[in-house]
Design a protein around this motif. Structure first.
Motif, mmCIF file in Angstrom:
data_model
loop_
_atom_site.group_PDB
_atom_site.id
_atom_site.type_symbol
_atom_site.label_atom_id
_atom_site.label_comp_id
_atom_site.label_asym_id
_atom_site.label_seq_id
_atom_site.Cartn_x
_atom_site.Cartn_y
_atom_site.Cartn_z
ATOM 1 N N VAL A 23 41.660 20.989 -22.140
ATOM 2 C CA VAL A 23 40.244 21.358 -22.092
ATOM 3 C C VAL A 23 39.384 20.258 -22.713
ATOM 4 C CG1 VAL A 23 38.519 23.041 -22.837
ATOM 5 C CG2 VAL A 23 40.775 23.815 -22.101
ATOM 6 N N LEU A 24 39.868 19.666 -23.799
ATOM 7 C CA LEU A 24 39.140 18.566 -24.437
ATOM 8 C C LEU A 24 39.010 17.381 -23.480
ATOM 9 C CD1 LEU A 24 37.840 17.472 -27.061
ATOM 10 C CD2 LEU A 24 40.109 16.572 -27.672
ATOM 11 N N SER A 25 40.073 17.078 -22.759
ATOM 12 C CA SER A 25 40.050 15.972 -21.786
ATOM 13 C C SER A 25 39.057 16.244 -20.667
ATOM 14 C CB SER A 25 41.448 15.754 -21.212
ATOM 15 O OG SER A 25 42.384 15.454 -22.226
ATOM 16 N N ILE A 26 39.071 17.485 -20.170
ATOM 17 C CA ILE A 26 38.130 17.857 -19.104
ATOM 18 C C ILE A 26 36.695 17.728 -19.594
ATOM 19 C CG2 ILE A 26 37.283 19.770 -17.678
ATOM 20 C CD1 ILE A 26 40.168 20.790 -17.548
ATOM 21 N N SER A 27 36.429 18.242 -20.788
ATOM 22 C CA SER A 27 35.069 18.224 -21.327
ATOM 23 C C SER A 27 34.576 16.800 -21.557
ATOM 24 C CB SER A 27 35.009 19.020 -22.632
ATOM 25 O OG SER A 27 35.392 20.363 -22.424
ATOM 26 N N ILE A 28 35.451 15.945 -22.065
ATOM 27 C CA ILE A 28 35.067 14.539 -22.284
ATOM 28 C C ILE A 28 34.834 13.833 -20.953
ATOM 29 C CG2 ILE A 28 35.902 12.312 -23.136
ATOM 30 C CD1 ILE A 28 37.314 13.823 -25.394
ATOM 31 N N PHE A 29 35.696 14.118 -19.986
ATOM 32 C CA PHE A 29 35.550 13.491 -18.668
ATOM 33 C C PHE A 29 34.219 13.859 -18.015
ATOM 34 C CE2 PHE A 29 36.301 13.638 -14.019
ATOM 35 C CZ PHE A 29 36.561 12.288 -13.811
ATOM 36 N N THR A 30 33.819 15.123 -18.160
ATOM 37 C CA THR A 30 32.594 15.576 -17.484
ATOM 38 C C THR A 30 31.321 14.998 -18.093
ATOM 39 O OG1 THR A 30 32.599 17.565 -18.878
ATOM 40 C CG2 THR A 30 33.579 17.761 -16.687
ATOM 41 N N ILE A 31 31.395 14.486 -19.316
ATOM 42 C CA ILE A 31 30.180 13.928 -19.935
ATOM 43 C C ILE A 31 30.138 12.402 -19.827
ATOM 44 C CG2 ILE A 31 29.907 15.870 -21.519
ATOM 45 C CD1 ILE A 31 31.045 14.143 -23.738
ATOM 46 N N PHE A 353 39.072 22.842 -12.496
ATOM 47 C CA PHE A 353 38.671 22.374 -13.827
ATOM 48 C C PHE A 353 37.774 23.393 -14.529
ATOM 49 C CE2 PHE A 353 39.311 17.483 -13.937
ATOM 50 C CZ PHE A 353 40.625 17.659 -13.538
ATOM 51 N N SER A 354 36.919 24.053 -13.779
ATOM 52 C CA SER A 354 36.009 25.041 -14.370
ATOM 53 C C SER A 354 36.772 26.239 -14.920
ATOM 54 C CB SER A 354 34.996 25.515 -13.326
ATOM 55 O OG SER A 354 34.223 24.449 -12.847
ATOM 56 N N PHE A 355 37.752 26.718 -14.164
ATOM 57 C CA PHE A 355 38.570 27.831 -14.639
ATOM 58 C C PHE A 355 39.342 27.429 -15.891
ATOM 59 C CE2 PHE A 355 38.229 30.200 -10.574
ATOM 60 C CZ PHE A 355 38.066 31.464 -11.108
ATOM 61 N N THR A 356 39.916 26.231 -15.863
ATOM 62 C CA THR A 356 40.694 25.765 -17.015
ATOM 63 C C THR A 356 39.826 25.662 -18.263
ATOM 64 O OG1 THR A 356 42.108 24.485 -15.508
ATOM 65 C CG2 THR A 356 42.229 23.952 -17.846
ATOM 66 N N ALA A 357 38.641 25.063 -18.123
ATOM 67 C CA ALA A 357 37.749 24.871 -19.268
ATOM 68 C C ALA A 357 37.242 26.206 -19.802
ATOM 69 C CB ALA A 357 36.583 23.976 -18.874
ATOM 70 N N ASN A 358 36.847 27.105 -18.923
ATOM 71 C CA ASN A 358 36.352 28.412 -19.366
ATOM 72 C C ASN A 358 37.445 29.227 -20.038
ATOM 73 O OD1 ASN A 358 33.450 29.330 -18.697
ATOM 74 N ND2 ASN A 358 34.019 28.139 -16.891
ATOM 75 N N PHE A 359 38.635 29.201 -19.462
ATOM 76 C CA PHE A 359 39.743 29.942 -20.059
ATOM 77 C C PHE A 359 40.095 29.384 -21.437
ATOM 78 C CE2 PHE A 359 44.407 30.331 -20.653
ATOM 79 C CZ PHE A 359 44.476 31.713 -20.793
ATOM 80 N N GLY A 360 40.127 28.058 -21.543
ATOM 81 C CA GLY A 360 40.426 27.436 -22.824
ATOM 82 C C GLY A 360 39.373 27.754 -23.875
ATOM 83 N N ASN A 361 38.104 27.713 -23.495
ATOM 84 C CA ASN A 361 37.033 28.053 -24.433
ATOM 85 C C ASN A 361 37.136 29.496 -24.904
ATOM 86 O OD1 ASN A 361 35.592 25.621 -24.667
ATOM 87 N ND2 ASN A 361 34.622 25.942 -22.694
ATOM 88 N N ARG A 362 37.554 30.371 -24.001
ATOM 89 C CA ARG A 362 37.624 31.797 -24.347
ATOM 90 C C ARG A 362 38.752 32.088 -25.325
ATOM 91 N NH1 ARG A 362 35.989 36.777 -22.198
ATOM 92 N NH2 ARG A 362 37.457 38.499 -22.567
ATOM 93 N N VAL A 363 39.941 31.550 -25.057
ATOM 94 C CA VAL A 363 41.100 31.924 -25.871
ATOM 95 C C VAL A 363 41.224 31.080 -27.133
ATOM 96 C CG1 VAL A 363 42.360 32.788 -23.871
ATOM 97 C CG2 VAL A 363 42.692 30.416 -24.586
ATOM 98 N N LEU A 364 40.682 29.846 -27.122
ATOM 99 C CA LEU A 364 40.818 28.985 -28.293
ATOM 100 C C LEU A 364 39.668 29.154 -29.280
ATOM 101 C CD1 LEU A 364 42.023 25.725 -26.504
ATOM 102 C CD2 LEU A 364 43.415 27.344 -27.776
ATOM 103 N N LYS A 365 38.470 29.521 -28.739
ATOM 104 C CA LYS A 365 37.284 29.768 -29.569
ATOM 105 C C LYS A 365 36.977 28.588 -30.500
ATOM 106 C CE LYS A 365 38.220 34.734 -29.483
ATOM 107 N NZ LYS A 365 38.558 35.944 -30.284
ATOM 108 N N SER A 366 37.062 27.396 -29.950
ATOM 109 C CA SER A 366 36.802 26.179 -30.715
ATOM 110 C C SER A 366 35.323 25.806 -30.633
ATOM 111 C CB SER A 366 37.664 25.024 -30.192
ATOM 112 O OG SER A 366 37.226 23.787 -30.682
ATOM 113 N N LYS A 367 34.706 25.528 -31.766
ATOM 114 C CA LYS A 367 33.295 25.130 -31.781
ATOM 115 C C LYS A 367 33.101 23.770 -31.119
ATOM 116 C CE LYS A 367 31.938 27.759 -35.885
ATOM 117 N NZ LYS A 367 31.367 27.694 -37.257
ATOM 118 N N LEU A 368 34.058 22.866 -31.309
ATOM 119 C CA LEU A 368 33.956 21.543 -30.696
ATOM 120 C C LEU A 368 34.008 21.647 -29.178
ATOM 121 C CD1 LEU A 368 33.909 18.456 -30.795
ATOM 122 C CD2 LEU A 368 36.419 18.503 -31.041
ATOM 123 N N LEU A 369 34.965 22.440 -28.666
ATOM 124 C CA LEU A 369 35.069 22.624 -27.212
ATOM 125 C C LEU A 369 33.822 23.302 -26.664
ATOM 126 C CD1 LEU A 369 38.796 23.720 -26.733
ATOM 127 C CD2 LEU A 369 37.779 21.461 -26.388
ATOM 128 N N GLY A 370 33.295 24.275 -27.411
ATOM 129 C CA GLY A 370 32.073 24.939 -26.971
ATOM 130 C C GLY A 370 30.902 23.980 -26.889
#
Length: 543
Positions: A23-31, A353-370
């Motif tokens: 999820v971190l890789s996806i988020s960094i890639f998208t920005i 990628f959207s499903f992966t990122a949303n699922f990761g944000n939901r279950v990990l609840k990381s402020k950085l990922l959010g």
């Protein structure tokens, strides 16, 4: 037993770390586009840029004039038409509830082609007035519009759908009790509109205005065709014509600041949206109009529908019929294949990628990922031309720094074009999935863990059955955007690779409007089908 528990805990942590990394890789890639713009702006020689600052005011003035009038006109067209079809019963009201969203199918630049060709000297408007009314000097009856006016009208008649759709959805969910109360206080229909209906729909209207503003500032095809100097045309010219990276970076940064301002407004306004409908909604609250009032409501909606959809589409059909020789110069099968292959692979990549990122944000609840996820959806606020420039700049820097040839892989290739679309339209899929995830109570996840489900089993057995019904809708939305996207396609496409939008623009830029009608007609046709499918699927009118 203890060993089994420890092993299970290790697998759980290991899975979490793996998911976090993905999820971190996806988020960094998208920005990447956002980071590229910021880094480039930091390395810009602003002493040089300030010395050349006098040219800035012309682009700023033109952009703000267009933006101001487009917001005013789209507000009038979108909100008033939504108010009429929601709260009044008149001939054609149900039809216009569907028909008026078809303005989405007309890209602004194609509407501009139609309007300019119709009003030009000895154009189609001249022919109609001469043949049907016998006017020998028909040109004096046709308005002589400035390029700026053409841009304003083209953008207004094709973007009001944002305000129409969002306002209509909000109006349908307004409390009928509140409307009855305003009626009992003696409010006229006009007073009820300004003092009750619009204030209650303010968050939705602000979202619509923000989306219209972002699309207006990001427009390239329309202003380029009419030769109006705005930020997007100057970014294109300074980069690809004059090879002036300093000006291009400065303009990109300024334009991005403007657009992100409306992006923030849209996000703040969307926080006021509700995910439930009121029981006493206004879907059945309709006043029957008769006589002159019914005719006026019908006439307003019909004129709006005619100008925004029937006029440009029928003109494209007419030219295609009148000049069949242009069919021979086009490989329509190849254009269709190119367009839909792009749609398929881009949509597949974005949705996964959207499903992966949303699922990761939901279950990990990381402020950085959010936080990174919030930044990742800014791609829709970045104009296609800036995304294209940032992709070229980013992979050029990486290639030069590591001495590897990434430019040939990502620039002017099919893969580069898909990545450009990915950056631009990722937020559509991400936000759609996120809004549906918010409807799933967290207690469901906790129950799944209690019965022994791991993260991926929970997704496949619990989340996916709830979310999968929206995948088709997301696919359709992405397809519509890809069909109409112009600057990314023009800049990043492989050599001799065309879509309907790029082919239409090429012909129009060479003053071959009649030839541009055929790819434009197909673009409008496919967009219309997809829009009606998506509306029927997701925004079904309540009766």
């Amino acid at each position: 037993m203890e060993l089994k528990k420890l092993k299970s805990s290790y697998n759980f942590l290991n899975t979490s770390k793996t998911l976090y990394a993905i999820v971190l890789s996806i988020s960094i890639f998208t920005i990447i586009p956002l980071c590229s713009i910021i880094i480039n702006s930091m390395t810009t020689d602003y002493t040089y840029a300030i010395s050349e600052f006098k040219w800035f005011f012309e682009f700023l003035k033109n952009s703000l004039i267009i933006l101001f009038w487009v917001i005013i006109l789209t507000f009038i067209f979108g909100v008033l038409s939504a108010y009429l079809v929601t709260f009044f019963d008149f001939p054609g009201a149900n039809f216009f509830g569907y028909a008026l969203i078809l303005s989405f199918a007309i890209p602004p630049y194609i509407f501009g082609y139609s309007l300019s060709a119709f009003l030009e000297n000895f154009g189609l408007g001249y022919s109609l007035l001469s043949n049907f009314f016998g006017l020998h000097d028909a040109n004096i009856f046709l308005p002589d519009l400035s390029p700026l006016t053409y841009c304003i009208l083209s953008l207004s008649f094709t973007l009001y759908g944002y305000l129409f759709l969002l306002s209509k959805t909000s109006f349908l969910n307004q409390s009928a009790n509140l409307l009855d109360l305003s009626k009992s206080l003696g409010f006229s229909s006009l007073k009820q509109l300004f003092y009750v209906v619009i204030p209650c729909a303010r968050p939705a209207i602000f979202v619509g205005i923000s989306l219209v503003a972002m699309e207006t500032l990001a427009d390239f095809g329309t202003v380029s065709y009419f030769g109006v100097s705005t930020f997007t045309t100057e970014i294109y010219n300074t980069w690809f014509v004059f090879d002036d990276l300093k000006k291009s970076n400065l303009l990109s940064l300024i334009l991005l600041i403007f657009i992100l301002f409306f992006f923030v407004i849209e996000n703040i306004s969307r926080k006021n949206s509700k995910f439930h409908q009121l029981k006493n909604d206004s879907s059945n609250y309709k006043k029957k109009l008769t006589g002159a009032s019914a005719f006026a409501a019908f006439l307003f909606c019909f004129i709006l529908f005619f100008i925004s959809f029937i006029f440009p589409f029928s003109q494209m059909i007419f030219w295609s019929y009148k000049f069949p020789e242009y069919f021979e110069s086009l490989n329509l099968l190849k254009l269709n294949l190119n367009t839909f292959i792009l749609i398929f692979f881009t949509s597949l990549l974005i949705i996964f990628f959207s499903f992966t990122a949303n699922f990761g944000n939901r279950v990990l609840k990381s402020k950085l990922l959010g936080f990174l996820s919030t930044l990742s959806i800014s791609g829709y606020a970045i104009p296609g031309i800036i995304i294209s420039v940032s992709i070229i700049s980013f992979f050029s820097i990486i290639s030069n720094y590591f001495n590897i040839n990434l430019k040939s892989v990502f620039i002017g290739t099919f893969l580069g074009l898909i990545i450009g679309y990915f950056f631009r339209f990722y937020s559509i899929s991400f936000n759609s999935i996120k809004s549906n995830y918010l409807k799933i109570n967290y207690s469901i996840d906790e129950s799944a863990y209690l019965i022994g489900f791991n993260k991926f089993t929970m997704f496949s057995k619990v989340h996916w059955p709830i979310l999968k019904k929206n995948v088709f809708f997301i696919f359709v939305l992405i397809a519509i955007e890809i069909l109409k996207e112009l600057p990314i396609t023009l800049i990043l496409r492989p050599f001799n690779f065309d879509t309907f939008s790029s082919k239409a623009y090429q012909f129009a830029s060479q003053d071959l409007i009649e030839a541009a009608s055929i790819p434009s007609m197909f673009l409008i046709f496919w967009s219309s089908i997809l829009i009606l499918i998506s509306y029927k699927y997701f925004f079904e009118i309540k009766k």
